[in-house]
Design an enzyme around this catalytic site. Structure first.
Site, PDB file in Angstrom:
ATOM      1  N   LYS A 194     -10.658  -0.412  10.555  1.00 41.57           N
ATOM      2  CA  LYS A 194     -10.849  -1.633   9.760  1.00 41.57           C
ATOM      3  C   LYS A 194     -11.252  -2.826  10.627  1.00 41.57           C
ATOM      4  O   LYS A 194     -11.457  -3.923  10.108  1.00 41.57           O
ATOM      5  CB  LYS A 194      -9.570  -1.947   8.981  1.00 41.57           C
ATOM      6  CG  LYS A 194      -9.180  -0.873   7.964  1.00 41.57           C
ATOM      7  CD  LYS A 194      -7.919  -1.250   7.223  1.00 41.57           C
ATOM      8  CE  LYS A 194      -7.383  -0.100   6.374  1.00 41.57           C
ATOM      9  NZ  LYS A 194      -8.257   0.237   5.251  1.00 41.57           N
ATOM     10  N   HIS A 201       0.863  -1.181   0.000  1.00 41.53           N
ATOM     11  CA  HIS A 201       0.000   0.000   0.000  1.00 41.53           C
ATOM     12  C   HIS A 201       0.897   1.228   0.000  1.00 41.53           C
ATOM     13  O   HIS A 201       2.013   1.211   0.519  1.00 41.53           O
ATOM     14  CB  HIS A 201      -0.875  -0.045   1.257  1.00 41.53           C
ATOM     15  CG  HIS A 201      -1.947   0.989   1.324  1.00 41.53           C
ATOM     16  ND1 HIS A 201      -1.688   2.310   1.648  1.00 41.53           N
ATOM     17  CD2 HIS A 201      -3.291   0.908   1.149  1.00 41.53           C
ATOM     18  CE1 HIS A 201      -2.829   2.980   1.666  1.00 41.53           C
ATOM     19  NE2 HIS A 201      -3.814   2.163   1.353  1.00 41.53           N
ATOM     20  N   ASP A 228       3.165  -3.919   8.048  1.00 41.76           N
ATOM     21  CA  ASP A 228       1.907  -3.199   7.852  1.00 41.76           C
ATOM     22  C   ASP A 228       0.781  -4.183   8.141  1.00 41.76           C
ATOM     23  O   ASP A 228       0.479  -5.053   7.334  1.00 41.76           O
ATOM     24  CB  ASP A 228       1.843  -2.677   6.414  1.00 41.76           C
ATOM     25  CG  ASP A 228       0.485  -2.065   6.043  1.00 41.76           C
ATOM     26  OD1 ASP A 228      -0.432  -2.068   6.889  1.00 41.76           O
ATOM     27  OD2 ASP A 228       0.340  -1.607   4.893  1.00 41.76           O
ATOM     28  N   CYS A 257      -4.761   2.417  -3.731  1.00 43.85           N
ATOM     29  CA  CYS A 257      -3.528   2.966  -3.138  1.00 43.85           C
ATOM     30  C   CYS A 257      -2.368   1.995  -3.330  1.00 43.85           C
ATOM     31  O   CYS A 257      -1.551   1.782  -2.428  1.00 43.85           O
ATOM     32  CB  CYS A 257      -3.712   3.299  -1.658  1.00 43.85           C
ATOM     33  SG  CYS A 257      -4.951   4.574  -1.347  1.00 43.85           S
ATOM     34  N   GLN A 295      -4.420  -4.897   7.181  1.00 39.84           N
ATOM     35  CA  GLN A 295      -5.337  -5.944   6.729  1.00 39.84           C
ATOM     36  C   GLN A 295      -5.117  -7.261   7.474  1.00 39.84           C
ATOM     37  O   GLN A 295      -5.769  -8.255   7.171  1.00 39.84           O
ATOM     38  CB  GLN A 295      -5.158  -6.180   5.220  1.00 39.84           C
ATOM     39  CG  GLN A 295      -5.336  -4.959   4.353  1.00 39.84           C
ATOM     40  CD  GLN A 295      -6.767  -4.429   4.372  1.00 39.84           C
ATOM     41  OE1 GLN A 295      -7.710  -5.154   4.687  1.00 39.84           O
ATOM     42  NE2 GLN A 295      -6.941  -3.159   4.021  1.00 39.84           N
TER      43      GLN A 295
END
Length: 406
Positions: A224, A121, A198, A361, A201
């Site tokens: 999220k 991302h 990261d 993104c 997700q």
């Protein structure tokens, strides 16, 4: 796991959009919020609204207790050793930028390497581009396999003794690829590098144990995973955080200030300058309670069953391209032949179905996929097989509509 009972906890799902019952398939962008989270934030503003850590009055004490209580819930949720390792931020983007400024720029010099992948991302790509430009370090990419996965051999070939930082997504927001971050962490550490994960997700969808993973930094967002927008977390190993300078200065993060110099509070507060995102943290704590009550293993199993069901259905559609590996997280990215993904999303919206369309993104990844944009359907604990069926029916209508047009 009773999905129908869970759905009852999400007020926003019980509405019609364009004359159809809403099917929300954009949870990778932001998840919907359950009633306990909404009520927790409402109760904070109604009953406890005050600044934290500063006042000795009752409201201030209650607000501080809720704020720091949420930090302990996060610590337990990701299995960090200490709340000193849990920093509240505005989200994944701010968390990664904190590492890129406070760690990377202080520790990188010309000739050092930062290793990332083409699937990142932009929030886990641009900060490293800028860090490389500022320090003279070199940005290197681990090549992807044809199915959009990362092989450990490719990681070993790319990471060298000159590598100081490896930054990689836990789960791709486009491909659904679940990266072997624990093994990649081992390769990074063997070469003397730190690893930044990261987890935007990852954390909402699966059990995360930062100690078992042995990551040095892990970043994720509340919005999220059922929490409000504007709240996120940076986990960092305590010895690394202690040796980092904050990059946001002001009230709350100081210990002592004189006319020409200042000293900082201990962890984690030295990285939380200004009035923190109190209501967001309270909401995040409530979201973690909600997820823990359901059970992350149950959530993951439900999503896996649902994405497998959806993939099987989508493969029956002629003229559809599906991107990413067979084994994936709870999202499917695709394109219909000769139909722009924005047109696909528009037709689906007319049917009450919300998906994402665009470059997500992740423009370098779009280039790697040889497309400018894709459509994405992403799932969460409140989605059902009926939602997947509605998606497939909507895509068939899209094909029919554009077939008639052309």
């Amino acid at each position: 796991m009773d999905v129908n009972a869970i759905r009852e906890q999400f007020p926003i799902l019980h509405q019609e959009v364009n004359g159809h019952p809403l099917v929300y398939l954009d949870s990778s962008a932001t998840s919907q919020k359950p009633r306990p989270v909404i009520e927790a934030v409402d109760a904070y503003y109604r009953e406890d609204n005050s600044n934290v850590h500063r006042g000795v009055h009752t409201l201030g004490s209650r607000a501080t207790e809720k704020y720091e209580g949420a930090r302990e819930k996060v610590r337990n949720f990701i299995h960090a050793k200490s709340t000193a390792e849990v920093i509240f931020t505005r989200g994944t983007t701010t968390s990664i930028n904190t590492v890129a400024y406070s760690y990377a720029r202080a520790n990188l010099t010309e000739g050092d390497e930062i290793v990332i992948t083409p699937m990142e991302h932009h929030s886990n790509l641009i900060p490293w581009q800028q860090a490389a430009k500022a320090t003279g370090a070199t940005l290197k990419y681990v090549s992807l396999q044809k199915d959009g996965t990362v092989s450990l051999d490719a990681v070993r070939e790319t990471v060298t003794e000159n590598t100081k930082i490896v930054a990689i997504t836990h789960v791709s927001n486009v491909l659904g690829t679940i990266n072997p971050v624990k093994e990649i962490a081992g390769i990074a550490h063997q070469n003397g590098a730190v690893i930044v994960v990261d987890g935007a997700q990852g954390a909402p969808h699966m059990n995360v144990d930062v100690q078992d993973m042995d990551c040095d930094f892990y970043a994720f967002s509340g919005h999220k995973m059922g929490a409000p927008t504007g709240i996120g977390v940076l986990y960092g190993k305590q010895h690394l955080l202690e040796n980092m300078e904050p990059f946001e200065f002001g009230g709350e993060m100081i210990d002592f200030v004189n006319l020409y110099d200042s000293t900082w509070k201990e962890l984690p507060w030295k990285f939380e300058g200004g009035t923190p995102i109190i209501a967001g943290a309270v909401g995040m704590g409530a979201a973690i309670d909600f997820l823990n009550e359901i059970g992350m293993d149950n959530l993951t199993a439900h999503e896996q069953k649902l994405v497998d069901y959806t993939m099987e259905k989508l493969h029956t559609i002629d003229g559809i391209s599906i991107y990413g590996p067979k084994e994936r997280a709870a999202l499917v990215t695709f394109n219909l032949d000769d139909v722009h993904p924005h047109d696909t999303a528009t037709v689906l919206d007319a049917e009450g179905i919300a998906i994402r369309a665009g470059h997500h993104c992740a423009q370098p990844l779009m280039k790697w996929l040889d497309t400018v944009a894709t459509a994405r359907a992403s799932f969460y604990l409140y989605n059902t097989e009926d939602d997947a069926d509605r998606l497939v029916d909507g895509l068939l209508k899209t094909k029919e509509y554009f077939g008639d047009v052309f």
